[in-house]
Write a protein that holds these residues in place. Structure first.
Motif, short mmCIF file in Angstrom:
data_model
loop_
_atom_site.label_atom_id
_atom_site.label_comp_id
_atom_site.label_asym_id
_atom_site.label_seq_id
_atom_site.Cartn_x
_atom_site.Cartn_y
_atom_site.Cartn_z
N ASN A 89 0.82 -1.20 0.00
CA ASN A 89 0.00 0.00 0.00
C ASN A 89 0.86 1.26 0.00
O ASN A 89 2.09 1.19 0.09
CB ASN A 89 -0.98 0.00 1.19
CG ASN A 89 -0.26 -0.06 2.54
OD1 ASN A 89 0.85 0.44 2.69
ND2 ASN A 89 -0.92 -0.65 3.53
N SER A 90 0.22 2.41 -0.08
CA SER A 90 0.95 3.67 -0.16
C SER A 90 1.55 4.09 1.17
O SER A 90 2.34 5.03 1.23
CB SER A 90 0.01 4.78 -0.67
OG SER A 90 -0.45 4.48 -1.99
N ALA A 91 1.17 3.39 2.26
CA ALA A 91 1.73 3.69 3.58
C ALA A 91 3.06 2.99 3.80
O ALA A 91 3.69 3.17 4.85
CB ALA A 91 0.74 3.30 4.67
N GLY A 92 3.49 2.16 2.84
CA GLY A 92 4.76 1.47 2.96
C GLY A 92 4.70 0.14 3.66
O GLY A 92 5.66 -0.28 4.30
N ASP A 93 3.54 -0.54 3.52
CA ASP A 93 3.37 -1.85 4.14
C ASP A 93 2.97 -2.89 3.11
O ASP A 93 2.26 -2.58 2.15
CB ASP A 93 2.27 -1.81 5.21
CG ASP A 93 2.55 -0.81 6.31
OD1 ASP A 93 3.61 -0.91 6.92
OD2 ASP A 93 1.70 0.08 6.53
N GLU A 94 3.41 -4.13 3.35
CA GLU A 94 2.84 -5.24 2.58
C GLU A 94 1.39 -5.41 3.02
O GLU A 94 1.07 -5.35 4.21
CB GLU A 94 3.63 -6.51 2.87
CG GLU A 94 3.11 -7.74 2.12
CD GLU A 94 3.93 -8.98 2.39
OE1 GLU A 94 3.35 -10.09 2.37
OE2 GLU A 94 5.15 -8.86 2.62
N CYS A 95 0.48 -5.62 2.07
CA CYS A 95 -0.93 -5.68 2.43
C CYS A 95 -1.64 -6.91 1.87
O CYS A 95 -2.87 -6.98 1.87
CB CYS A 95 -1.65 -4.40 1.99
SG CYS A 95 -1.54 -4.04 0.22
#
Length: 242
Positions: A89-95
């Motif tokens: 995601n755009s928050a810098g996490d694998e989702c």
């Protein structure tokens, strides 16, 4: 003299043309915006899909080059992962992701995961089968978990790393048991599908991960509805459990 002038003029034209061609090749070599391209076939070990600012959104990779994952914008430690697709995601996490594999000596499986924000999976479509090397089983279906909002992937990773640094095996096992009981690793709440006992149906657990309702067809092709209390004792069974 006139012949010499013609030769000089020819060499000038030739040099100009050659220079133009070289400039064109250099321009194409360093060009980054090629627009839409079409290929009939391409072999590749990994593809990174990014936004214009370089933010990673999707990795399609073989097993050897698979991405280890992101948590709060930081790449996780290298680890073995199956081939497939990993979403970010755009928050810098694998989702989430879709991974798969099978070996003749081991098992086969495919998993599509949806992750909670800054946490591990809360929903999976999964298939797994032991082919060789252990007790034979086949399981497939939809599984769901509850996970605490205050427990992130980063925090879990730090806790696990701290435990693994201990030299006392008993202390390590006790630590893992504690983390499992307080919900650090999440709590399974629901499974719909076929389990490893050859039961096909709906299996629901409570907040603590304890089985409470089972509606299924057993391996003997008998339909059953079972409710259990918090201690795992049968409250009601239709037909009566033997």
């Amino acid at each position: 003299m006139e012949k010499l002038q013609r030769e000089v003029r020819f060499l000038k034209i030739y040099a100009l043309a050659l220079t133009t061609v070289l400039i064109g090749f250099l321009f194409m070599a360093f060009r980054t915006d090629f627009g839409k391209q079409r290929f009939e076939e391409i072999d590749v070990e990994r593809i990174n899909v990014v936004e214009k600012d370089g933010t990673l959104k999707l990795v399609i990779s073989n097993g050897a080059r698979q991405h280890p994952g992101l948590a709060e914008g930081k790449q996780l430690s290298p680890r073995k992962r199956e081939p497939g697709m990993i979403f970010f995601n755009s928050a810098g996490d694998e989702c989430g992701g879709l991974v798969y594999d099978a070996t003749k000596e081991g098992g086969a499986g495919m998993v599509f995961s949806v992750d909670q924000y800054r946490n591990d999976q809360i929903m999976q479509l999964q298939y797994s089968q032991e082919i060789d090397g252990g007790p034979k089983y086949r399981s497939y279906g939809l599984k769901m978990w509850d996970r605490r909002d205050d427990i992130t992937v980063t925090r879990v990773s730090n806790l696990v790393d701290s435990l693994n640094k201990l030299k006392d095996k008993e202390a390590i096992n006790k630590g893992y048991e504690t983390l499992n009981q307080d919900g650090t690793f999440g709590v399974e709440r629901l499974f719909v599908g076929k389990n490893t006992k050859d039961e096909v149906g709906l299996f629901i657990r409570d907040n603590d991960g304890k089985p409470r309702i089972k509606i299924y067809i057993d391996k003997n092709n008998k339909a059953r509805i079972v409710t259990l209390d918090e201690k795992g004792q049968v409250e009601q069974s239709v037909p009566a459990a033997k």
